[in-house]
Enzyme design. Structure first.
Site, PDB file in Angstrom:
ATOM      1  N   GLY A 300       0.830  -1.198   0.000  1.00  0.00           N
ATOM      2  CA  GLY A 300       0.000   0.000   0.000  1.00  0.00           C
ATOM      3  C   GLY A 300       0.864   1.247   0.000  1.00  0.00           C
ATOM      4  O   GLY A 300       1.943   1.286  -0.599  1.00  0.00           O
ATOM      5  N   SER A 301       0.406   2.247   0.727  1.00  0.00           N
ATOM      6  CA  SER A 301       1.020   3.580   0.617  1.00  0.00           C
ATOM      7  C   SER A 301       2.461   3.642   1.110  1.00  0.00           C
ATOM      8  O   SER A 301       3.174   4.594   0.794  1.00  0.00           O
ATOM      9  CB  SER A 301       0.185   4.594   1.395  1.00  0.00           C
ATOM     10  OG  SER A 301      -1.107   4.646   0.842  1.00  0.00           O
ATOM     11  N   THR A 302       2.899   2.676   1.887  1.00  0.00           N
ATOM     12  CA  THR A 302       4.303   2.666   2.314  1.00  0.00           C
ATOM     13  C   THR A 302       5.214   2.668   1.088  1.00  0.00           C
ATOM     14  O   THR A 302       6.301   3.235   1.093  1.00  0.00           O
ATOM     15  CB  THR A 302       4.581   1.415   3.178  1.00  0.00           C
ATOM     16  OG1 THR A 302       3.571   1.318   4.169  1.00  0.00           O
ATOM     17  CG2 THR A 302       5.928   1.497   3.842  1.00  0.00           C
ATOM     18  N   LYS A 304       4.764   4.267  -1.537  1.00  0.00           N
ATOM     19  CA  LYS A 304       4.835   5.586  -2.190  1.00  0.00           C
ATOM     20  C   LYS A 304       6.165   6.268  -1.914  1.00  0.00           C
ATOM     21  O   LYS A 304       6.570   7.161  -2.649  1.00  0.00           O
ATOM     22  CB  LYS A 304       3.675   6.464  -1.695  1.00  0.00           C
ATOM     23  CG  LYS A 304       2.324   6.042  -2.264  1.00  0.00           C
ATOM     24  CD  LYS A 304       1.187   6.821  -1.640  1.00  0.00           C
ATOM     25  CE  LYS A 304      -0.144   6.289  -2.149  1.00  0.00           C
ATOM     26  NZ  LYS A 304      -1.278   6.712  -1.329  1.00  0.00           N
ATOM     27  N   SER A 355      -1.439  11.071   1.545  1.00  0.00           N
ATOM     28  CA  SER A 355      -1.298   9.732   0.952  1.00  0.00           C
ATOM     29  C   SER A 355      -2.278   9.540  -0.204  1.00  0.00           C
ATOM     30  O   SER A 355      -2.991   8.543  -0.270  1.00  0.00           O
ATOM     31  CB  SER A 355      -1.513   8.667   2.041  1.00  0.00           C
ATOM     32  OG  SER A 355      -0.936   7.456   1.634  1.00  0.00           O
TER      33      SER A 355
END
Lengths: 594, 134
Positions: A300-302, A304, A355
């Site tokens: 997921g957003s980690t 990014k 995010s």
């Protein structure tokens, strides 16, 4: 031709000349008797010869005595000569401070020799009264087998010294013992996935025991030990906080990692549920899997962080560049949207703090998917994490890199990587841009590997500031509340799990990558805490939320709060007061973008 | 020289050659010495073997004790005990002050100590879920 100084010339001694002299000498002795007889003095000659032989022996004895005396009196004897050492097959494993993690401890196998026993009943009654760990029926049948077959049978192995003494005190005839070294793991469940275990034959089967198998054997020969990078105190704090997270948020599994980003050392690695390496055959086999290396997750957003590192390093945009986040991103038949739309266009910095999937996807498109792919390769997240552990596996990445797949990857969707690979990559982003391989072995300052420069130091500095801001003003605020004053930066990630090939909306995988301290020079001591929770539930402890900001984030914050003093990171009391940000804490979920 | 040697060889004491008597004495002395040295060496060897056995036994005991010590010093166990017996827990941020602020802290009126929520939950004292919400 006459040589000069010929009268002074003497041929150097050689073997032939020496042999000739010896023969000549013996010849003279032999003929001495003849000569004496000729002189009518044969008796004298015999006595002389006897005296000569005596003299020869006397000289021999004197020589031997002199040599023996010299050895006894003049030889230097070392004080503290090494005595025998107990036979060990594998060297001890210790943590970075010398705390014992695994060691060979002698155990004993008890045998019954059927030829020497008196009665089977007596032997059975005696042994069964002491050997209570194994089923009595099995032991009894083995004793019967030994007695009836008149042969030697192993009744039970793995007896401790106390158990051996108890059996010995029974005084049973025909009962003997054989020493068998066994691996003991005195920490039981603690650090079980990092330490691993070995089989009774002394072969490493998991964790460090497998990864360092050859070194452990060679170090055992010298009676040495091998030091892991792990700090037992940090490991204990990490495990305690993961247990607490599982209790508080009802997660199925939890994974935690603590690394030193300047050296690549793994200071702690924990999985829940865990197992006891002393009895690896017991319990759930799934609990023995080191999920940090053997399982791949959509982060997921980690993820990014990697996209932003690429965009900043390539100057695709500046932190104040405004990106269109008002409108969903149309990709053919697919639409990338935010689960919590900002309702306005965001700057690049705000995209990170909020995010936003749309904003991140637009950054990836601006940079180009080929460039994103190349950077992800450089960050090491498209390959197995470089670490000694055999459990480290390759990620599941798109087979074909096109605009569609690349955009999804940019916000941590459509790519499943191991937590170890993420830890390795984030370490490279936050240590000045050097991608260092992870290691479970203690590294001295002198033997640091020179990792490739994957981003510039300036980009690394900006990223640290961005991560810090995300914790003070963005989705990591709950983490900051748990570790005030430690200047922590971080990124949350929440992804839907794939169940039977479908994304399950309510079954989430949450993560938080925390880096601390974010201030100071780029080469200052800096640590990464990565926490991952599998299917956390909305609970009262998480105010009814299940996203990473409410569970993985605070858990990582609590870990930082506990381990920072152990790592000599001082709390900055001027930054203790947590700023009140007047906006709701929402976080985008990496979701199917249909 | 050879005359002197021959004279020495011909000396007899009570009908027995002196040289032979001396040689026999030397031989007996050598035999005795060898026997004594060998007996002494055997005893030393036995003692060394016994000491080696003791060393090995003690090494085994040391390893067993190392294992036991590590088991007793498990951080999780120490933490559980310190929590249950002494109510110790990590220092909170609000418990730390800068040196410059010590005077102000000293002037502050004393407040009765309130029990902290344990940092690590234990079986004996489970942490209430609501206590974690700040």
């Amino acid at each position: 031709m006459q040589r000069p100084h010929d009268e002074l010339y003497r041929a150097p001694p050689n073997l032939f000349r020496m042999w000739r002299l010896l023969i000549e000498f013996l010849w003279r002795i032999e003929h001495a008797f003849e000569r004496s007889r000729n002189r009518n003095r044969a008796v004298d000659d015999t006595r002389v010869r006897i005296f000569g032989v005596l003299l020869l022996f006397a000289m021999l004895f004197v020589g031997l005595a002199a040599k023996a005396s010299a050895v006894a009196l003049l030889n230097h004897v070392e004080i503290g000569v090494e005595g025998p050492t107990a036979a060990i097959h594998r060297a001890d494993l210790v943590d970075r401070n010398g705390e014992m993690l695994a060691l060979d401890v002698p155990h004993y196998g008890v045998y019954v020799d059927g030829r020497d026993t008196w009665t089977a009943k007596e032997t059975k009654d005696g042994l069964l009264s002491v050997l209570t760990r194994a089923p009595a029926a099995g032991l009894a049948s083995k004793i019967d087998e030994a007695v009836s077959g008149k042969r030697i049978v192993l009744i039970q192995s793995g007896l401790t010294a106390q158990e051996r003494d108890q059996v010995h005190d029974l005084g049973l005839p025909g009962v003997t013992f054989q020493e068998e070294p066994r691996r003991a793991y005195p920490l039981d469940h603690q650090a079980s996935h990092l330490i691993g275990f070995s089989d009774p034959a002394g072969k490493g089967l998991a964790g460090a025991e497998k990864a360092l198998d050859a070194d452990l054997h060679s170090a055992a020969a010298g009676g040495g030990h091998i030091a892991l990078a792990m700090d037992l105190r940090i490991q204990a704090a990490l495990e305690a906080e993961l247990k607490r997270a599982v209790d508080l948020y009802g997660a199925q599994n939890a994974i935690g990692l603590v690394t030193n980003v300047q050296t690549g050392e793994v200071l702690a690695l924990a999985n829940l549920p865990d197992y006891d390496p002393n009895h690896p055959g017991e319990g759930d086999p799934a609990a023995q899997i080191n999920r940090a290396g053997a399982f791949r997750y959509e982060m997921g957003s980690t993820f990014k962080m990697f996209t932003f590192a690429m965009a900043l390093n390539e100057h695709v945009a500046r932190l104040d560049t405004v990106l269109d986040t008002l409108h969903p991103l149309q990709m053919g038949s697919r639409t990338v949207h935010d689960s919590h739309p900002a309702g306005k266009n965001l700057t690049m910095e705000e995209v990170f703090l909020e995010s936003s999937n749309i904003g991140t996807a637009r950054l990836a498109r601006m940079a180009g998917i080929d460039r994103l792919h190349a950077y992800l390769q450089n960050f090491g997240v498209l390959d197995r994490a470089k670490i000694e552990l055999a459990e480290s596996v390759k990620p599941l990445a798109p087979a074909e890199w096109n605009e569609d797949s690349g955009v999804s990857v940019s916000f941590g969707h459509n790519i499943a990587v191991t937590p170890l690979a993420v830890a390795q990559g984030v370490g490279g982003l936050t240590n000045g841009g050097r991608l260092l391989p992870l290691t479970i072995r203690k590294r001295d300052g002198a033997d640091l590997p020179a990792g490739p420069q994957v981003i510039t130091p300036e980009t690394s500095q900006v990223l640290l500031q961005l991560l810090r801001k995300n914790v003070t003003d963005g989705t990591g605020r709950n983490a900051e509340k748990e570790a005030p004053g430690y200047r922590m930066g971080g990124k949350t990630g929440t992804a839907e799990k794939v169940i039977n090939g479908q994304y399950a909306r309510k079954r989430l995988f949450t993560s938080f990558a925390a880096v601390f301290p974010t201030d100071g020079p780029l080469n200052a001591p800096r640590y990464l805490v990565l926490v991952l929770l599998d299917e956390p539930k909305p609970t009262a402890a998480s105010s009814g939320n299940a996203q990473a900001a409410w569970n993985a984030g605070p858990t990582a914050g609590r870990v930082v709060n506990r381990i920072a003093p152990l790592l000599n990171v001082k709390r900055d009391l001027t930054q203790v007061a947590v700023r009140t940000v007047d906006k709701p804490l929402v976080e985008d979920v990496s979701t199917d973008a249909q | 020289m050879s005359v002197a040697i021959i004279r020495l060889l011909t000396v007899r004491v009570r009908g027995v050659s002196l040289v032979e008597t001396v040689a026999f004495g030397c031989l007996v002395a050598l035999m005795l010495a060898v026997y004594l040295f060998k007996a002494g060496a055997g005893q030393e060897s036995a003692r060394i073997t016994e000491l080696n056995k003791e060393i090995l036994a003690e090494q085994r005991d040391v390893r067993r004790m190392q294992e036991e010590l590590s088991r007793l010093e498990q951080p999780a166990r120490i933490e559980r005990l310190s929590d249950q017996m002494l109510h110790l827990r990590p220092v909170a941020a609000k418990q730390e002050v800068q040196v410059a602020d010590l005077r102000a802290v000293a002037r502050r009126p004393a407040t009765p100590a309130t029990p902290e929520t344990p940092i690590a939950p234990s079986a004996a004292a489970p942490v209430p879920a609501t206590a974690q919400v700040r």
